[in-house]
Structure formats: structure tokens, C-alpha cells
Design a protein around this motif. Structure first.
Motif, PDB file in Angstrom:
ATOM      1  N   LEU A   9       0.835  -1.191   0.000  1.00  0.00           N
ATOM      2  CA  LEU A   9       0.000   0.000   0.000  1.00  0.00           C
ATOM      3  C   LEU A   9       0.875   1.248   0.000  1.00  0.00           C
ATOM      4  O   LEU A   9       2.054   1.211   0.359  1.00  0.00           O
ATOM      5  N   HIS A  10       0.278   2.363  -0.398  1.00  0.00           N
ATOM      6  CA  HIS A  10       1.011   3.629  -0.427  1.00  0.00           C
ATOM      7  C   HIS A  10       0.509   4.540   0.682  1.00  0.00           C
ATOM      8  O   HIS A  10      -0.694   4.589   0.963  1.00  0.00           O
ATOM      9  N   PRO A  11       1.445   5.235   1.330  1.00  0.00           N
ATOM     10  CA  PRO A  11       2.890   5.288   1.096  1.00  0.00           C
ATOM     11  C   PRO A  11       3.591   4.056   1.679  1.00  0.00           C
ATOM     12  O   PRO A  11       3.362   3.693   2.834  1.00  0.00           O
ATOM     13  N   GLN A  12       4.468   3.470   0.884  1.00  0.00           N
ATOM     14  CA  GLN A  12       5.079   2.208   1.280  1.00  0.00           C
ATOM     15  C   GLN A  12       5.977   2.328   2.489  1.00  0.00           C
ATOM     16  O   GLN A  12       6.094   1.369   3.268  1.00  0.00           O
ATOM     17  N   ASP A  13       6.631   3.496   2.671  1.00  0.00           N
ATOM     18  CA  ASP A  13       7.508   3.625   3.832  1.00  0.00           C
ATOM     19  C   ASP A  13       6.711   3.460   5.125  1.00  0.00           C
ATOM     20  O   ASP A  13       7.105   2.726   6.035  1.00  0.00           O
ATOM     21  N   LEU A  14       5.559   4.114   5.195  1.00  0.00           N
ATOM     22  CA  LEU A  14       4.736   4.025   6.407  1.00  0.00           C
ATOM     23  C   LEU A  14       4.144   2.627   6.566  1.00  0.00           C
ATOM     24  O   LEU A  14       4.224   2.024   7.636  1.00  0.00           O
ATOM     25  N   TRP A  15       3.543   2.090   5.491  1.00  0.00           N
ATOM     26  CA  TRP A  15       2.873   0.793   5.610  1.00  0.00           C
ATOM     27  C   TRP A  15       3.862  -0.344   5.875  1.00  0.00           C
ATOM     28  O   TRP A  15       3.535  -1.304   6.583  1.00  0.00           O
ATOM     29  N   ASN A  16       5.067  -0.243   5.336  1.00  0.00           N
ATOM     30  CA  ASN A  16       6.063  -1.262   5.624  1.00  0.00           C
ATOM     31  C   ASN A  16       6.437  -1.247   7.108  1.00  0.00           C
ATOM     32  O   ASN A  16       6.586  -2.304   7.743  1.00  0.00           O
ATOM     33  N   ASN A  17       6.555  -0.043   7.668  1.00  0.00           N
ATOM     34  CA  ASN A  17       6.834   0.055   9.105  1.00  0.00           C
ATOM     35  C   ASN A  17       5.674  -0.476   9.935  1.00  0.00           C
ATOM     36  O   ASN A  17       5.880  -1.148  10.953  1.00  0.00           O
ATOM     37  N   VAL A 122       3.139   5.589  15.188  1.00  0.00           N
ATOM     38  CA  VAL A 122       4.516   5.106  15.361  1.00  0.00           C
ATOM     39  C   VAL A 122       5.178   4.894  14.006  1.00  0.00           C
ATOM     40  O   VAL A 122       6.327   5.296  13.776  1.00  0.00           O
ATOM     41  N   ALA A 123       4.442   4.262  13.066  1.00  0.00           N
ATOM     42  CA  ALA A 123       4.993   3.984  11.731  1.00  0.00           C
ATOM     43  C   ALA A 123       5.300   5.279  10.982  1.00  0.00           C
ATOM     44  O   ALA A 123       6.296   5.361  10.252  1.00  0.00           O
ATOM     45  N   ALA A 124       4.459   6.307  11.148  1.00  0.00           N
ATOM     46  CA  ALA A 124       4.705   7.592  10.490  1.00  0.00           C
ATOM     47  C   ALA A 124       5.967   8.247  11.034  1.00  0.00           C
ATOM     48  O   ALA A 124       6.783   8.800  10.278  1.00  0.00           O
ATOM     49  N   ALA A 125       6.134   8.188  12.357  1.00  0.00           N
ATOM     50  CA  ALA A 125       7.339   8.760  12.961  1.00  0.00           C
ATOM     51  C   ALA A 125       8.584   8.009  12.506  1.00  0.00           C
ATOM     52  O   ALA A 125       9.635   8.619  12.241  1.00  0.00           O
ATOM     53  N   PHE A 473      -2.531  11.740   5.845  1.00  0.00           N
ATOM     54  CA  PHE A 473      -1.903  11.984   7.137  1.00  0.00           C
ATOM     55  C   PHE A 473      -0.386  12.098   6.993  1.00  0.00           C
ATOM     56  O   PHE A 473       0.237  13.035   7.488  1.00  0.00           O
ATOM     57  N   ARG A 474       0.201  11.166   6.278  1.00  0.00           N
ATOM     58  CA  ARG A 474       1.658  11.163   6.091  1.00  0.00           C
ATOM     59  C   ARG A 474       2.101  12.370   5.273  1.00  0.00           C
ATOM     60  O   ARG A 474       3.073  13.050   5.600  1.00  0.00           O
ATOM     61  N   ASP A 475       1.381  12.677   4.190  1.00  0.00           N
ATOM     62  CA  ASP A 475       1.743  13.832   3.362  1.00  0.00           C
ATOM     63  C   ASP A 475       1.633  15.135   4.149  1.00  0.00           C
ATOM     64  O   ASP A 475       2.477  16.036   4.021  1.00  0.00           O
ATOM     65  N   PHE A 476       0.583  15.241   4.941  1.00  0.00           N
ATOM     66  CA  PHE A 476       0.369  16.431   5.770  1.00  0.00           C
ATOM     67  C   PHE A 476       1.507  16.577   6.780  1.00  0.00           C
ATOM     68  O   PHE A 476       2.045  17.675   6.978  1.00  0.00           O
ATOM     69  N   LEU A 477       1.898  15.478   7.406  1.00  0.00           N
ATOM     70  CA  LEU A 477       2.979  15.508   8.378  1.00  0.00           C
ATOM     71  C   LEU A 477       4.281  16.006   7.739  1.00  0.00           C
ATOM     72  O   LEU A 477       4.969  16.880   8.293  1.00  0.00           O
ATOM     73  N   LEU A 478       4.617  15.481   6.574  1.00  0.00           N
ATOM     74  CA  LEU A 478       5.847  15.899   5.906  1.00  0.00           C
ATOM     75  C   LEU A 478       5.792  17.371   5.516  1.00  0.00           C
ATOM     76  O   LEU A 478       6.791  18.100   5.620  1.00  0.00           O
TER      77      LEU A 478
END
Length: 488
Positions: A9-17, A122-125, A473-478
Motif C-alpha cells: 500500500l502507499h505510502p510504502q515507507d509508512l505501511w512497511n513500518n 509510530v509507523a509515520a514517525a 496523514f503522512r503527506d500532511f505531516l511531511l
């Protein structure tokens, strides 16, 4: 689609974590494995990593070149998750991984809580710590321990450890909302002592179960009118005792203070001559309860199954005191906020009713955004149980987080949200316990805000997270991290 598919799933960095987190058991109070994993994660990135005396993990990431003088940002999320499962689901939260399912637009678990609360945060951080192309000022990530059971990690956080000026709590559950306040809470434990007695002659055993309730978060979902398994079971026992002399051998209802109780089981003794009367009474009261909850709890199941006659029972006078006290104990919404439309101000969750070999224990979680209202509710409940002859104990609790509508980070995040998504975010407070109130008490100069993706039915096996909202959520955080770094 099961488990490791979420890594695609996208974003892969977050979902992989997040997938990696689902592989590591992390129920509240059993966080050794996840704490070790996160500490190793930070060290393997070459980042300054420490674990404090209460089990919080702090990881620091230096500012990118040219951003060293920007405001420091603290990202904050908690490591633990609520362990809840459906009856019949075989799962050991201390040892088994969480199995996930992609279900249309949502990710959920297979018969258990998902741990999106607060695993997505946690995964987003973690994704921010891993990022190599993100411009940012100094970043600290505070991974707190034991949030769901009592916020002991936040309570034990020492002054002077954190250096940042802005705290972004990643533990909210509605996309499009910026949270600027929350309720405080206090835990109450009431107990009756009893002497076990031999079951009188002429009695037979039954096992009574209440299952199929939705449960949910005792703050976020308390206004939805869902059934409380402890209240339902008490009503059944009360009727059985009044109609045919039912006696109680044991009871086990609810499991966590911050979850609306979904199930209860009681072992009882019923006079053989009164079995027919007992079953008739059960049928009548069950029908009434199901009618009352037909819209909110369509899967409610109440059953009485013949069982071995118990050897011992709880002495009847104490059993009667329990019945009357639990019947009278308040549960649910006590008052709505007069300041924010639709927000619960004060509530209580009758979370646990449980017997041991010599005691009956009742546990409640009282919440309010008004300290005096919470204190009044505490006196109300303790007075009730004192009159019933029980012992009442309340912990020190945790403070609420008072909204600051003039917060600079709120203003900046509102502007960023409008520019990024073309709509105005809702500014609100929540009737749940966030660690911001506690952390803000230790670090009063912090400018704080909470936000997150859309998560539904946290603290229950129906928990699910919306896939599209995770990306937002991830895009907003960045975007926030970049803008805050540029515009000190």
C-alpha cells in the motif's frame, strides 16, 4: 488479502513500518519487544537513541543543512496497543503477531484489535526518521510506554529530556480534524470482600454468557449508546436472584478500563425446583434488553447453559450488595459540553466486574474535560459503593488538555491543510485521554496539537483504518515539518 499485502500500500515507507509493528506483540504492560525494536531502529539509523527509566524511547534526528536554527519539533506516539479479540478467536497477544486484512478501503485485523491506535502514528514517525530527502529542523521522536493502561510513560517523563518547542501528537483518529484539547481521567477500583460458602443442597449449575457486543473506546464511543456487558449481566443476575434465588459462584466481565465491556461470563447456582422459573425469567429479561439495544447491538447474544454445580458460592448478602451497587452505578454520558457542540464533557465506563477467591472487584474509568465535574463524579461513585459496604480507591488520574485557540502551530497547520487539500480542517477537542495534557504539565511551554488518519472502532476487534486517509496523514505531516522548518 492477508497480512504482508499491506506492505504494497502507499505510502510504502509508512505501511512497511506498520507491517513490522504487527509482527511484534505489544499489548499494554508487555512492551519489552517493541521497546527493544524501536531502540534498535534508531541506533541502526545512527541516531541518538535513549530509553528512560519508565520505558519511553527518545530518538533525535539533527536538522538538515541550513535548518539548524529552526524550531525543534517533537513527534509523539505510544508503543502499546489494546488487546481485544472476539470470542472464539485464538490469539495470544503476548506472543502472536497481528494478522491484517485489506478490506476494500480499509485495513483491519482478523478477529482482534488492529493496533492502528497508535501503530500508524509510530509507523509515520519511523518513516520521518528514515527519510533522507525531507528538509526539516531538529526532530525528536518520543515513543511513550503504557499509554492505553494508564499513561504511565507520559506521567513518568522527566523534565529536561525534551528540547523541542512544538509537539505533534500522532494519536488522533479523524482525518480532516485538528485536535487542540482532551478530557482528563481517573481510575476507580471498588471491592467487596466475601467468604465462600458451600452450595446449598438442591442446586444445579449454569454458565451465563453475554457476548456479541460491539464494545469500543470508552471515550470516543461512549456517546453511541452501546451495550455494556457488565450492566447487562447484572440485570440478568438481579432478575434471576429475585425470581428463583439464583446464587453467584464467579463472574468475569470486561477486561480493560478504557474499553466498553463486550463480554461477561458468570457461573451461578440455581435451585433445581426453580430452573424453569429461572429460564423463563432469563427469556423475558433478555428479550427486553435485546429490544432496547436492537439498533445499536444487533449481534447481542445472551445464553444460559447447564454446567457442573459449583462447589462454592459468594455469600448471599455480599452478592445482593454487588447487584444493587452495580445496578445503581452510573455508566455512560453524564453531561455534554456547553462550550463545544456535540462533545461529551463527562462520562464514566463501568469497565470490569470480576471475582477472585475472596473479593469482588469493580473498575471504572471516569473522564471529564472539567476537573470539578470529574471530582464530583468520583465522590458520587465512591459514596454509592461506601454505602454498599465496599472499599473504594481512586488513583491520581491524569489532567485534561485545555484548548488554546490562539496556538501558533494550530494557525500554521490550518493554513497548510487548506493549501494542501482545498478545505478547512475542523478544530475540535476529544472526549478521550491524550498524553498532551500530561506532557504539557511537565513541559508547559510546548505548543501542541494532535492529528491522525481515520480510525474506526478502536479498542475493539472491529478496529480499522482508512487507507486513503493514511496517505493524507503522512503527506500532511511531511508538509508540516518542511514548512515549520522554513518559517520559524
Amino acid at each position: 488479502m492477508m497480512s504482508n499485502y499491506i506492505r504494497e500500500l502507499h505510502p510504502q515507507d509508512l505501511w512497511n513500518n506498520f507491517y513490522r509493528l504487527t509482527r511484534i506483540p505489544r499489548p499494554s504492560g508487555h512492551e519489552e519487544k517493541i521497546r527493544s525494536f524501536i531502540a534498535d531502529f534508531g541506533k541502526n539509523l545512527g541516531l541518538e537513541t535513549s530509553v528512560d527509566e519508565v520505558g519511553n524511547v527518545i530518538i533525535r534526528k539533527p536538522a538538515t543543512a541550513g535548518m539548524e536554527m529552526c524550531k525543534g519539533v517533537i513527534l509523539q506516539a505510544h508503543l502499546d496497543m489494546v488487546p481485544q479479540k472476539n470470542s472464539g478467536t485464538l490469539h495470544d497477544f503476548e506472543n502472536d503477531p497481528i494478522e491484517t486484512i485489506v478490506d476494500g478501503d480499509w485495513v483491519r485485523a482478523c478477529g482482534t484489535t488492529l493496533g492502528a491506535d497508535n501503530g500508524i502514528g509510530v509507523a509515520a514517525a519511523m518513516a520521518v526518521l528514515e527519510a533522507t530527502l525531507l528538509p526539516h529542523g531538529p526532530i525528536e521522536v518520543l515513543f511513550t510506554s503504557d499509554e492505553e493502561r494508564g499513561m504511565s510513560g507520559a506521567i513518568g517523563l522527566k523534565p529536561g529530556l525534551l528540547k523541542g518547542e512544538i509537539l505533534l501528537n500522532l494519536d488522533s483518529e479523524d482525518d480532516g480534524e485538528l485536535c487542540i484539547g482532551c478530557a482528563g481521567g481517573v481510575n476507580g477500583t471498588m471491592s467487596f470482600s466475601f467468604n465462600g460458602e458451600a452450595v446449598p443442597a438442591g442446586y444445579t449449575g449454569f454458565s451465563i454468557t453475554v457476548t456479541g457486543l460491539k464494545g469500543g473506546h470508552s471515550g470516543v464511543d461512549i456517546h453511541l449508546g452501546r451495550g455494556n456487558a457488565n450492566k447487562i449481566m447484572n440485570r440478568i443476575l438481579f432478575e434471576g436472584h429475585a425470581r428463583c434465588g439464583l446464587l453467584l459462584a464467579s463472574i468475569d466481565g470486561g477486561s480493560l478500563r478504557n474499553a466498553i465491556p463486550r463480554e461477561s461470563i458468570a457461573t451461578v447456582a440455581v435451585p433445581v425446583a426453580g430452573v424453569e422459573s429461572f429460564l423463563d425469567a432469563l427469556s423475558v429479561v433478555s428479550g427486553k434488553i435485546k429490544d432496547e439495544l436492537s439498533l445499536t447491538e444487533p449481534a447481542l447474544c445472551i445464553e444460559a447453559i447447564p454446567a457442573e454445580t459449583p462447589e462454592m458460592i459468594i455469600e448471599e448478602p455480599v452478592f445482593v450488595k454487588l447487584l444493587k451497587a452495580v445496578y445503581a452505578c452510573p455508566n455512560g454520558v453524564m453531561r455534554m459540553s456547553s462550550e463545544m457542540a456535540g462533545l461529551v464533557e463527562t462520562s464514566t465506563n463501568l469497565a470490569i466486574v470480576r471475582s477472585s477467591h475472596a473479593a469482588l472487584t469493580i473498575e471504572c474509568l471516569l473522564r471529564s474535560s472539567v476537573d470539578s465535574a470529574r471530582e464530583e463524579l468520583q465522590v458520587m461513585i465512591s459514596s454509592l459503593f461506601d454505602l454498599a459496604g465496599a472499599r473504594s480507591l481512586f488513583d491520581k488520574g491524569y489532567p485534561g488538555w485545555k484548548p488554546n485557540p490562539d496556538s501558533p502551530i494550530l494557525k500554521k497547520m490550518r493554513e497548510i491543510y487548506i493549501a494542501s487539500f482545498g478545505k478547512v480542517p475542523e478544530i475540535r477537542a476529544v472526549h478521550a485521554g491524550l498524553e498532551c495534557g500530561i506532557i504539557g504539565g511537565t513541559y508547559p511551554a510546548l505548543d501542541m496539537i494532535s492529528f491522525g488518519p481515520t480510525i474506526r472502532y478502536p479498542h475493539s476487534p472491529d478496529e480499522k483504518v482508512n487507507i486513503a486517509s493514511v496517505r493524507k496523514f503522512r503527506d500532511f505531516l511531511l508538509e508540516i515539518l518542511g514548512k515549520v522548518a522554513i518559517e520559524r
